[in-house]
Structures are given as C-alpha cells and as structure tokens.
Design an enzyme around this catalytic site. Structure first.
Site, PDB file in Angstrom:
ATOM      1  N   HIS A 119       0.841  -1.201   0.000  1.00 13.85           N
ATOM      2  CA  HIS A 119       0.000   0.000   0.000  1.00 13.85           C
ATOM      3  C   HIS A 119       0.877   1.253   0.000  1.00 13.85           C
ATOM      4  CE1 HIS A 119      -2.347  -3.297   1.684  1.00 13.85           C
ATOM      5  NE2 HIS A 119      -3.435  -2.678   1.308  1.00 13.85           N
ATOM      6  N   HIS A 135      -2.033  -0.787   7.109  1.00 14.30           N
ATOM      7  CA  HIS A 135      -1.672  -1.161   5.734  1.00 14.30           C
ATOM      8  C   HIS A 135      -0.563  -0.262   5.205  1.00 14.30           C
ATOM      9  CE1 HIS A 135      -5.023   1.736   5.644  1.00 14.30           C
ATOM     10  NE2 HIS A 135      -4.377   2.265   4.636  1.00 14.30           N
ATOM     11  N   GLY A 149      -3.686  -3.194  11.469  1.00 16.17           N
ATOM     12  CA  GLY A 149      -4.160  -3.656  10.167  1.00 16.17           C
ATOM     13  C   GLY A 149      -5.661  -3.834  10.203  1.00 16.17           C
ATOM     14  N   LEU A 158      -8.861  -2.638  10.832  1.00 10.45           N
ATOM     15  CA  LEU A 158      -9.064  -1.193  10.912  1.00 10.45           C
ATOM     16  C   LEU A 158      -9.733  -0.766  12.216  1.00 10.45           C
ATOM     17  CD1 LEU A 158      -9.848  -0.366   7.214  1.00 10.45           C
ATOM     18  CD2 LEU A 158      -7.778   0.087   8.509  1.00 10.45           C
ATOM     19  N   ILE A 188     -10.357   9.379   0.408  1.00  9.02           N
ATOM     20  CA  ILE A 188     -10.364   8.207  -0.485  1.00  9.02           C
ATOM     21  C   ILE A 188     -10.447   6.935   0.351  1.00  9.02           C
ATOM     22  CG2 ILE A 188      -8.924   6.813  -2.059  1.00  9.02           C
ATOM     23  CD1 ILE A 188     -10.038   9.209  -3.459  1.00  9.02           C
ATOM     24  N   HIS A 243      -4.080   3.193  -3.451  1.00 10.30           N
ATOM     25  CA  HIS A 243      -4.215   2.734  -2.069  1.00 10.30           C
ATOM     26  C   HIS A 243      -3.479   1.417  -1.824  1.00 10.30           C
ATOM     27  CE1 HIS A 243      -6.053   1.404   1.701  1.00 10.30           C
ATOM     28  NE2 HIS A 243      -6.249   0.249   1.100  1.00 10.30           N
ATOM     29  N   GLU A 296     -17.627  -3.243  24.492  1.00 10.76           N
ATOM     30  CA  GLU A 296     -16.852  -4.461  24.667  1.00 10.76           C
ATOM     31  C   GLU A 296     -15.577  -4.459  23.819  1.00 10.76           C
ATOM     32  OE1 GLU A 296     -20.062  -4.374  23.766  1.00 10.76           O
ATOM     33  OE2 GLU A 296     -21.093  -5.000  25.603  1.00 10.76           O
ATOM     34  N   HIS A 342     -28.556 -14.355  24.791  1.00 10.98           N
ATOM     35  CA  HIS A 342     -27.549 -14.168  25.831  1.00 10.98           C
ATOM     36  C   HIS A 342     -26.844 -15.463  26.227  1.00 10.98           C
ATOM     37  CE1 HIS A 342     -29.250 -10.227  25.989  1.00 10.98           C
ATOM     38  NE2 HIS A 342     -28.561  -9.864  27.045  1.00 10.98           N
TER      39      HIS A 342
END
Lengths: 655, 655
Positions: free
Chosen positions: A27, A67, A116, A118, A186, A258, A403, A465
């Site tokens: 990238h 990345h 990595g 995201l 982008i 990218h 969480e 649950h």
C-alpha cells in the site's frame, strides 16, 4: 546545505514506493500521503531513542492505518533503529523479513502495536494513554511523562470501534493522546462520500475531543496544528488534509494508489516529480544523516530519565512492573488453602471476585474493569477504586457499553506495560470483541477476559444471551488460553495460570449459577495440567466422563449414578484444553486410557469434542440455540442431567 | 369516561412489573420508563393491524433495547395480537411461553426482530428502512409506504455498532427511520456519566440526522417531537427524557430498577402511586377496550392496501418477493452447464462474481454490497447499480468500512422481506460482525456473506489478514451454513444452495488466488451432499483425503503422488460440513469407509477435523497464526503441498 523537511519526507516516499514495487504488493498511498506529517512528527515531537526501543518513558506511536506499514518501516530505518535494516525493507512482505505486510510488534521492537484490522490501532492507543496516565499518577513526572501518537485513516474512523475508543478517551480526558487523521477523502471503493457524509470533526468534538485541521503537505501548518493540540487539555484529533499517494504524479489522489504497486513507469515519474535521483533503497548521504540526527535527539532525554530512575525509591518496583514480572514468589497458595479449609458453594463468577480480592492485594499492577456489567461480572474488588479523569490512580475502569473498545484498550495497556489489565462482560458478547481478543493473542499480550454467564445456566435471558459455540470457538484461536473452571478452587488456579503467563491472553469462562466446591483436598495447581482425574472409578472402569465448568458437577452425579449400577466411571475435569494438549503422552494416556468409552459433558456445542471422545464416544451438549427459562429447567430440557445422561452411557456400554 | 394516555401507559407498566415479579427475573425499568412514549407511538403513529401481523406495508417497530421485552409483549397483547395471550405473559421467561427474556421474531409474529445484543436492533432497523425505500422505488407509494420505528437505550447508542448504523442511515438519508432514545441517564453500572460524557445529539447531527428532544412523560411533548421528526427530511433521533422504572416510587431513577424484579412491596407501592387497583395480569375493561380500539385503527388502511395490491400489475411479483419465494424453476443449471463446456481457472471470489452475474439477472430481489472491498470481494455485477440517497432503486450498497453495520443491515433487509441481501468483506473480518452473523442464524434469515481472502492464500498481507480459525469457528454457529467451494462449479452450486435456503444465513468462504476447475462433468448439485468423492482411488484404496476450497487441488495432487507409488487414494471435496452431516448413514459410510486411513487438508485450524478423521487420522492445517509472504511460499512454509503431505501419509500407512 540544510536538508528540508520535504527531502526528509521524500525519503519515506521513495522507500515506500520502491518496497511496494519490489514486492509487487502493498500500500504505497498512505505512506506517500502522510510522509510530510510523519516527518514533522518524528523530527520535532515524538520522544524516542532508537538505541533503546523499549525505554519505558518513550512516546508511543501507533500506525493505526497499518496497511501503510512502509511508513513506519521507513521511519524506524531512517532514524536508526537496529531493525529494520535496508535489507529487511528490500524484502518487504517476504517470509525472511520482519517488514510484514502490516506492522507487527513481535517482529520489530520499534513497532508498538500490531495493526491492520481497521480501527483497532487507535483503540489500542487509547489503552496506552490510559496506562500512561495511570502510571504517571502512581510514579509521577520523573518516571512517567509521555504521549501517545496515532496515525489513522478513514477506515479507522468509520469502524464502530472508533466510536467506542474515542468515547472512552473523551470520557477519561486523555489529553496525552493525539490522533493524526489522514484525511485524504479516499477509501478502497473510491471517494469517501460514496459511503459517508459524516462531519468527523463535529463527531469527535461531541465526545469531548479537541479538533483541529491542517494542510498535511504544509509542514508549518502541521506544526501549528500539533502545537495547538499539545496546548489543549483534551485528547486531540488533527485532520490532516492530504493527497493519497502524493508524489506519484498520475495516480495520486485516487483509490488506485491505495493498495497496489505504482508500476515501474509511475515510480519513475514519481522520482522525477519528487526530484529523487537515488537508486531504489538508497538514501542520499545528507538526507540519511539528517534522519539519523533526528534519531539521536532523544538520547540525552533518555539518559537523564535513567538517572532519575536509578535514584527513585520506587525505581525497582517500577522496573519490575514495566518488565511484566510478577512479584517474586507470587502465588495464590495461601488463598487456596483457605478455600480447602472452608468449602463454599458459589458461582465461579463470585469465585473469581474472591480470587481477585487476593490477587489485587498482591499485585498492584492489576487494572480491572467491565463493559457496564460490574455487578454481574464481579470484577470490582475493594482495592480497586475507579480510574477517572480526575483520578487516574484508580485501578478500575468503567468501560461503558463498549466491549470491543475495552478489549483493544486492554491490549494497549498490556502493550504499554506496567499494568495487567482484566475486564469483564458476558461470554456471549465475546463475539463483539473477538477481533480484539485475537489481536491480544497475536500480539502475545497478557490480557485477561472475565467472561461470565457462560452457558444456558444464565437462565431466563434466553438465546440472545446464552453462549453455545463461544467457548469452543475461542479454544481454536492460537495463543489464547481458554479456562472454564468447575469450582472455586479451579477458578483460583486458573486465575493464577492466567496471571503467570506473560506471553498471551486468557479467557475465564464463568458461571452465573452457584456450583459446589468439588476440590476438597490440598494439591498442586491441578488446572495447570489442563485436565485431571477428579473422581476415580471404584467399580471396574468402563467409562471416562470428561466435563468442564458447571458440567463437572453433573459428571460427578452421573458417575455416582453409574457406580451405583456397578459401572465404574472416572470423572475428568478439563478446565483447559490447551494445557492438556501440552502434556506428555504418558499423562494423557493415564487420563484417557485406551479402550475405555469416553463421554463429554459440556453445556455448549459438541463440535470439537471428538478430539477426546473419538468419533465412537458420546458427546452431551447443545447444538442448537438456547431458550428462555430458569436454568434448572433448561438443563433438563437440553438433556444435561445425570438422570438423562447415565442411561445413555449405560446403553452405549450395552450394560 | 375517556381513557387517558396515562391510563393506557399504566397498563404497560402494570403488566411489565407484574410479569417480571412473577418470573422473579427480567427488566422492569425500561418498559415502565418508556410506557408513555410507547403509548403515544402506537396510539397515533405506528401503522399496524394485529389481525395481519405480516401485512407487507405495516410500519416496522424494533425494540432495540430488547431487555425491556415486556414493553412489546404488553403492546402486542393490549392491541389485540393473537399472541402473546395473557397466559403467555403470565409465563414470561418460562419454557412454555413465547414471551422469552428478549423478544424473538421466531416466537411471536408481532416481533419484527430478535433483540437484546445491544445496538443490533437499531442497526437492523436501518436495514429495514433501506429495504422499504428500495421496494418503494420499485413498487411505488401504492404498495410500499411505511416507516421504521426504534426504541433504543443508552447501551444501543454507546456500542460501536451504533456509529456504523447511523453513519449508514445518515449517508443514505433514511428519512423513514425514527429512533426514540430512552434518555434515562442510567446504565447497569450506575449513572451514564460514569462511563460517557458524550453529546449524543451532536453526534447524530454530525452524521446527517435530525435530532429533537422531548419530555418522555409528557405525551403532548412526545407528540410534538414525533411530529417534528415526521416533518424533517432526514432520519430522526428523538431524545426522550425519562425516569427509568417510572411508577415505582422508591426505586425509579436508579440502576437497581434496570434488571431486577421490583419486589412485592415496591410493586404494591407502584400500584398505589399509579392508582392501579387491578389484580396482576388484569387490565380494567375500559382501558383494555381503549387499547383494543387502537389495535383496530389500521384495519381499513390494510384492507385498502390489499385492494391496491389486488389491482396492481406487479402485485403477484411483489407478493412473491415478500413471501421470500424464488421465481418458479430458479436454477443455475444453464450457467453451470456453460462452465462445464468451457473450464476456467479463476479464484473462487471471481467465480462468485461470475455466478452473481447470472443470479442477479435471474433474481431481481438480490441487493448486494461490500464493506469497502468491492473490487476485492467481487460483489458487484453489471445489473446492480448503486443504491444511493438519490436513487434507492439501485441494487448495490456501498456499506463503507462498517462490517458489523453491514451484517445487521442485511439482517434487517431480510427481516423486512422483499429482498435477498448479500455482502462482502475479508473472511478475517467476520470477527468484526460475528454477532450479526449469529443473529441472522438465530432469526432464521436468508443473508449471504461473501467472505473472500479465506486463508494464507491471500499472501503478503500477513497474519492480521489471514483467517486461521474463522471457517471452523463459524461451522459451529447453529443454523449457519458455511460453504468453502473448491472451484468455479462448486462456487455456483454453493450460491444456489445459499439462495434456496430461506431459513438461515450462509457464508461463502472464497479464495483470493486462482484455482483450477476440478469439476469437468455435468452432474447434479454435488455440493448439496456437503461432501462427495471427487476422485476415486485407482489403486487399492488405502487413504481418503478430505479437503475443502483451495486445498482440494492439493489433495488431488497428493492423491496423484500416492497413486504413482501404488497407494490408492480417494479425494473427497467437502464444501459444507453441515450438509454432509445431514446425509444418511449409508452415504456417509460410502464416502468415509470404515477401516481406511483418513487425512484432512485445510489451510486453517485442524481443530475439529477429528470429527471425520477420527483421533487416529491425519490432519494437515495451520494451528498458529499465519505469516507475510507470497501465497506459494506460505503453502510450502506451512507444509501444505503434495510434496510434503504425501510422504507423511505414506509413513502413516507404513508403506
């Protein structure tokens, strides 16, 4: 001649585009776009010393947009870290190189976090910033006084985890956290406005952040923005307007730059555009020297700090904690002895609270918390007061209903060092933070997840649950220790094991419902074996019952029913599959003798139990979703009672 | 005497507190706090007809704060739905009752979505609102003209999924979506400000929402706010200031009333406070009649709509789609025939795109998308133009970097009916949306996940991006079909199976790398069997090789190497464990003959393969994290080549 910031930045651009081109994979867009910002950051702001990458009081830098890994590989090389070497960079994305596709903390000492997935990096940085303020509150400016810097992309900001992370950071007012957003408009699919029209700055401001914008290619403007951020008493987001792939004259500003190599022609055009005449992987001597000088600016600061550490009365304790070492002789033996002396019937979540009472007194480095289920997860003890924006010395974080944010924050706390984080939620919500748990395992961090309400035994809350596949599905995550203790003693043993393993995370799966104490005699930590014979057959052994957690009680009752009919039955409690798998063949053969029927009992999926029962064994469990009813009704409904299991075993034996 | 809105609301309060008290389990706080808001909503705004709960043009109401299930059970009973009956409510949270702890769409026709996992309900509602606008664009006002209403709590808003959901809704400008936020300033751990100091309204406004506040106990003010929301051309958030547990004089406004029965004394005090003299589970006749009258107000609207449907030229097609039935005779046979005629070596992600080309032409109800990986997931075809705020008729959603949001939105689209959603991301990011996938399975919805880059075969991106445990861990989710096809033909077969199963979600695990076409002869849909013999041993059969996806090619090569040494080897391709497990014993025994060594080959965890290989079989896979390198290097590194596997099988056979 002075080397300009642009020339410094172009070294990052050249290395990035050349490494990606050589690998024909990677990238280039992010490192080229953010090179100016990163240059300013490392030249004038980040506190670091390449000769001591683990210096405790260094600033933490997290490349959340992982990345763009060539950005950090370039920075580490240029500023003089031992690794990556230029050969490492030449071998970017090859098996022999520590320069993996995404930055990995276990490959390079200068990489603070594996990123990595995201959004996870920024959320991890929040945990680092929490640890910094907490340790600062304990040890003061002399020993702890650093910042956490993040470079994040649009993906990091669009992911749900971002909301949790910045909400927590805003709430705790982590002013030492500064996020530089690569605002290049982008994403992979094209322009950001294909999928989002959010006013990002307004959103951050709404959660208590300071926000400021700058031109990411104007170094003076970047400095102005960073200075403003430093002056503000809130966590800061700096929107850096950049052109993705800046320097590639024909492709910059497009999603095409990218995640693909630029191609030979565009690399050549970029060299022309940038005025970069050097061969690939060569940095002109003057530029290299300027970068190396940047790498030395922290040395005096670091040695001065070492001087203060040497003189500090609490220096040894601080160093112990930062090294991740438990106090010498740490053991829960005394506490466990007290349990043997006074057997108790309690839920293992309560047993965990009792164990934590002992642990939190023995280990000042624990920092607990819960994702808004404190009273249900039993994670708070008397020695852990709240960690708040007004008092960071507290040892308990109210993570809120976040969480995944909690899991990543705990990863960051562990990566920072000096604290051992643990946090609670319901086991079924491990699904919400599974990516965070996996990242703890990948990063080899001691993070302890207290996951209560671990089966249909939670009762009336019903299938949304009730975990079915959760325990089993976590057993298969590499380097994650999953414990499901059967009683108060095993719970303490599993806590001890989790704490003593500094190389990976642990999950404690704990019950809502009360369980009798099954371990009544003093013994070594039997849970360390993963599985052990809790009850030996008295009649001729015809079956071995394997069970975990709350179902060990049922296995004991089943064995009793069988024994009454002359059928010898062992009961094996199996709190940890991973530990049992690590035992030698003789031990395993003793616990699971050949030629004897085996039956597993676990109130979850039967999937996977074939490993121990064989295909020919019996597996009692639940392979559907649960239901809403009182726990005892559900156990009967799903056939998990001695009265229902014993006859089936008898039938299988032809007895 | 006219029945007041407060009296109507008190019926909800009384039923809620009494049901929770009888069960001694549940959450009275939310239904009591939001009773006034819910009364106004159902009395004056929601379009519904209890006699036809599945009427296609009804408004959708989602109780995102699912723990407050007694709110919706009360509403459904009071307005005259066939279920729940008062006996069902008396048996709240018991095994015999459809009134489960959390609302479940498969238990009650009037429950639009199964909720409880926080935040998921609101995110699901976003999908319903997308489906509504999409069908409206296709069928017009006459057939599709309804709203989606949500009641959400602080937990729903604090969860990360909320950011993804509202970002998507704001971007698509779903003006028909109205969220009523129970702004009671209380979470389980205590006051909201224990964990959050966010300006929620500012955050929603930042993502393109209309926001308005009201006093949730002032029915006129609630009406004012809803009217304002209806008038605004954006999705709306209405902050309803309420007191949790309103009506319980001593406990209201505290976290203590959130998730526990009030206790007999407080229930009595609440009766006094509310002036509610009726016995538990009894609604005074006048109040009951008033509620029943509310339940009839939609009848004429519904019959008028049915008249329009009967006359509409596209009425039959609309009804087919809403019923979830595929067009008569739907089949991919013609497409698959074309593959047999012209074999191709393509990645299965590309094979999926090709299959989708055929599918999207045949099925106008598919709505595709990707979480910002369109070009990588190969999810877009020529017949699916973008679905945007300006043109909802499009059949492709740019979901943005919002995996969990995408999964829940797809659940909502499927629950709404009329569309079949599919969406893509990388397989490793299934962790981000696992809770959403599980909810599709629990809710029995046809949602298709296109999960590409399904192993180390993705190569250089490295361990953060390489699935290891993901395929296996999803195989154990009840009612989820996990497919891992081996070539272009199996990919088409698996797509056909996924589409034809209207009762649950599917995952297609697909490769980045090219795979040869292994299926070269016309046949029935062999993937429907789950596993089948792709290659039969020619020499005396001594081993059965079991493989999935990209490793079937390796199994074929391994078999060839063994056969060359006189060792007969079957190759079994196993795209679906669940389908194979459902076959009869004779079929299974034919595929997995007794007494023959079995070896599995799959580029993921070996955990679980014991089910088919037995303990004594061989399992070739990866039980650690992956690494960053080109795919072929990694396959060799992890020992997954015929050259490395064949000798080990030979050794195991003693050959």
């Amino acid at each position: 001649m002075t080397v300009s910031d642009t020339q410094l930045a172009n070294a990052i651009r050249a290395l990035s585009m050349d490494a990606v081109q050589a690998a024909n994979s990677g990238h280039p867009g992010m490192p080229m776009g953010m090179a100016d910002v990163a240059t300013v950051l490392f030249k004038d702001y980040v506190k670091f010393d390449p000769t001591q990458p683990k210096w405790a009081d260094r600033d933490r830098f997290v490349l959340s947009a992982g990345h763009g890994s060539m950005l950090i590989y370039s920075l580490l090389n240029l500023t003089g870290y031992a690794r990556p070497t230029m050969d490492d960079i030449r071998n970017f994305r090859q098996l022999s190189s520590p320069c993996a596709g995404h930055p990995e903390n276990f490959e390079l000492a200068g990489v603070e976090a594996t990123t990595g997935p995201l959004g996870s990096g920024l959320a991890t940085a929040v945990g680092m910033a929490i640890a910094e303020r907490h340790l600062h509150a304990e040890y003061g400016d002399d020993l702890v006084d650093h910042r956490t810097w993040v470079i994040a992309g649009d993906g990091c900001l669009m992911e749900g985890i971002n909301h949790e992370a910045i909400g927590l950071a805003g709430h705790l007012n982590l002013s030492r956290l500064i996020v530089l957003w690569d605002d290049n408009k982008i994403t992979i699919d094209g322009a950001v406005d294909l999928s989002s029209n959010e006013d990002v700055l307004a959103r951050y401001a709404a959660t208590g952040w300071h926000v400021v914008s700058c031109d990411g290619h104007d170094v003076a403007d970047v400095r102005r923005a960073i200075d403003e951020a430093l002056a503000d008493p809130r966590p800061s987001l700096i929107a850096c307007a950049t052109k993705i792939g800046y320097g590639a004259p024909n492709k910059a500003g497009t999603s095409g730059v990218h995640g693909s190599a630029l191609g030979e022609a565009e690399v050549a055009a970029a060299r022309e555009f940038l005025g970069w005449a050097a061969e690939p992987f060569v940095v002109p001597a003057d530029i290299d020297a300027a970068w190396k000088a940047i790498g030395t600016k922290g040395r005096d600061v670091r040695t001065a700090w070492e001087g203060r550490l040497a003189k500090a009365s609490e220096g040894a304790e601080f160093s112990r904690r930062m090294a991740g070492e438990l106090p010498a002789g740490f053991s829960l033996e005394t506490y466990i002895d007290s349990l043997i002396a006074n057997p108790q019937k309690v839920a293992t979540r309560k047993a965990s609270e009792l164990a934590l009472g002992a642990i939190n007194d023995l280990l000042p480095e624990t920092v607990g918390g819960s994702a808004d289920l404190t009273g249900s997860n039993n994670t708070k003890t008397k020695s852990t007061g709240p960690l708040t924006r007004d008092d960071y010395s507290g040892r308990y974080v109210y993570y809120g209903i976040r969480e995944f944010g909690m899991a990543c924050a705990m990863n960051g706390m562990a990566l920072h060092g000096g604290v051992i984080p643990y946090g609670g939620t319901f086991l079924v919500f491990s699904d919400y933070m599974r990516a965070g748990i996996r990242l703890a395992a990948l990063q080899e961090q001691r993070v302890i997840h207290v996951l209560t309400h671990d089966s249909i035994g939670l009762g009336e809350d019903g299938p949304t649950h009730q975990p079915i596949e959760h325990v089993m599905s976590m057993r298969m995550i590499p380097n994650l220790d999953v414990y499901r203790p059967a009683d108060i003693v095993e719970t303490a043993e599993c806590w001890e094991l989790a704490l003593k393993d500094a190389t990976g995370p642990s999950v404690l799966a704990l019950t809502r419902q009360n369980l009798p104490q099954l371990r009544l005699e003093k013994a070594e930590n039997l849970s360390a074996k993963g599985a052990y014979r809790l009850v030996a057959a008295t009649a001729d052994r015809q079956v071995v019952l394997l069970a975990t957690g709350s179902e060990v009680e049922i296995a004991v009752a089943t064995a009793k029913a069988l024994e009454e009919q002359g059928i010898g039955a062992d009961v094996v409690s199996m709190p940890s599959w991973a530990h049992f798998d690590a035992q030698d063949a003789a031990y395993k053969a003793d616990i699971l003798p050949a030629g004897v029927l085996r039956a597993s009992i676990e109130a979850g999926t039967t999937f996977g139990w074939e490993r121990y029962t064989g295909i020919e064994g019996l597996r009692f469990g639940i392979d559907s979703f649960g239901a809403s009813a009182p726990a005892e009704v559900l156990y009967d409904h799903f056939g998990l009672t001695a009265a229902k299991i014993a006859p089936q075993i008898k039938a299988a034996l032809g007895a």
